[in-house]
Design a protein around this motif. Structure first.
Motif, short mmCIF file in Angstrom:
data_model
loop_
_atom_site.label_atom_id
_atom_site.label_comp_id
_atom_site.label_asym_id
_atom_site.label_seq_id
_atom_site.Cartn_x
_atom_site.Cartn_y
_atom_site.Cartn_z
N ARG A 220 0.83 -1.20 0.00
CA ARG A 220 0.00 0.00 0.00
C ARG A 220 0.87 1.26 0.00
NH1 ARG A 220 -3.99 -2.27 4.76
NH2 ARG A 220 -4.73 -4.08 3.57
N GLY A 221 0.39 2.27 -0.70
CA GLY A 221 1.11 3.53 -0.76
C GLY A 221 2.31 3.53 -1.68
N LYS A 222 2.41 2.54 -2.55
CA LYS A 222 3.56 2.44 -3.46
C LYS A 222 3.16 2.55 -4.93
CE LYS A 222 6.54 -0.16 -0.35
NZ LYS A 222 5.80 0.29 0.84
N GLY A 223 1.94 2.99 -5.19
CA GLY A 223 1.51 3.19 -6.56
C GLY A 223 0.99 1.95 -7.25
N VAL A 224 0.89 0.84 -6.51
CA VAL A 224 0.43 -0.41 -7.12
C VAL A 224 -1.06 -0.33 -7.46
CG1 VAL A 224 0.23 -2.90 -6.83
CG2 VAL A 224 2.19 -1.69 -5.86
N GLY A 225 -1.85 0.19 -6.52
CA GLY A 225 -3.28 0.31 -6.77
C GLY A 225 -3.58 1.21 -7.96
N LYS A 226 -2.86 2.31 -8.07
CA LYS A 226 -3.04 3.23 -9.20
C LYS A 226 -2.69 2.55 -10.51
CE LYS A 226 -1.62 7.80 -10.87
NZ LYS A 226 -0.78 8.99 -10.57
N LYS A 227 -1.63 1.73 -10.48
CA LYS A 227 -1.22 1.01 -11.68
C LYS A 227 -2.30 0.02 -12.12
CE LYS A 227 1.81 -0.56 -14.72
NZ LYS A 227 2.36 0.26 -15.82
#
Length: 294
Positions: A220-227
């Protein structure tokens, strides 16, 4: 007025095939057809694409997994990886599956992640938490998955665990218990997150709907969800739908903030507050968000 009625009467005579006038009209047509040839009356039928006949959603959902991926997941890189700070941190990659192809072990891990992160919020909502209903939903025929798993180079068979799903519901490949060989076990990789989505109709519109997005705390908070959201939206654009949609509980404050950051707003079909007879206003436990895909 009488003249008009007479004209209508004459017109009706030609509409009766058995009348003398009707027979004369048919003979005239037959003679004209013989003189001019069939090309005057027969025209080639127009051709339609498969998407025009079936619709965008039906065409997309009817494709084999490999064709769906090559046609709509053009932005998905096979070796996309995410790593934590530090050279010894585990690395992850994104893989694409359908409800028919996903391994039972991975499907079980997805369910465990939902239960771990969201079961309490489900239970407090109007929807309620039902493990059986959630498992059934996860296996809907048109469901697609973007899985975030450990890289193959550092995976270990120790992560494998028994599936909570019935054997009959799993794919006949490595997902069945009968042929889980040592080779399949060596391919077991720990699942750290996933996004599930489906091309579908919502309120009569063609959309791509995000069903679930869950990540382990380490990612979480590492841009994975956005990707993952971006890749799902690209699928919608390639298919040609008008927007991406999702449902989020109002108690999921972190989720609401995240979706707002990536461009989602409350949809016009999100449930509005209801005023009760006693004057109190009851709000739904969830909101429907959407994002236009251009």
């Amino acid at each position: 007025m009488a003249k008009d009625l007479q004209s209508r009467s004459r017109d009706r005579r030609f509409s009766r095939p058995g009348s003398d006038a009707g027979k004369a009209f048919l003979r005239a047509c037959s003679t004209r057809f013989q003189r001019t040839g069939p090309s005057l009356f027969l025209r080639p039928l127009p051709t339609y694409s498969q998407s025009q006949i079936m619709g965008l959603i039906e065409e997309a959902n009817g494709l084999p997994l490999s064709t769906f991926r090559s046609r709509y997941l053009v932005s998905l890189e096979t070796e996309v990886s995410f790593s934590h700070a530090g050279s010894d941190s585990p690395k992850y990659e994104v893989t694409f599956e359908s409800s028919a192809s996903i391994h039972g072990r991975d499907l079980s891990a997805c369910f465990d992640l939902i239960q771990e992160t969201s079961a309490d919020i489900y239970a407090k909502s109007d929807v309620g938490w039902s493990p059986a209903k959630k498992r059934k939903e996860m296996q809907l025929p048109d469901m697609r998955y973007l899985l975030v798993k450990e890289s193959k180079k550092q995976s270990s068979p120790d992560h494998e665990h028994e599936s909570v799903f019935a054997p009959s519901s799993l794919n006949s490949g490595p997902a069945t218990r009968s042929n889980q060989s040592s080779e399949a076990a060596s391919e077991a990789r720990q699942l750290a997150g996933f996004l599930s989505f489906m091309p579908t109709y919502e309120d009569g519109k063609e959309v791509v709907y995000c069903y679930e997005l869950h990540l382990s705390p380490l990612l979480r908070g590492k841009g994975v969800g956005k990707k993952l959201m971006s890749q799902m939206e690209d699928v919608g654009r390639q298919i040609g739908v008008c927007k991406a949609m999702l449902t989020v509980f109002v108690d999921n404050e972190n989720g609401l903030r995240f979706y707002e950051r990536v461009g989602y707003v409350e949809d016009e079909f999100s449930p509005a507050p209801i005023r009760l007879r006693n004057g109190k206003v009851k709000k739904a436990s969830y909101v429907i968000l959407s994002k236009a895909l251009e």
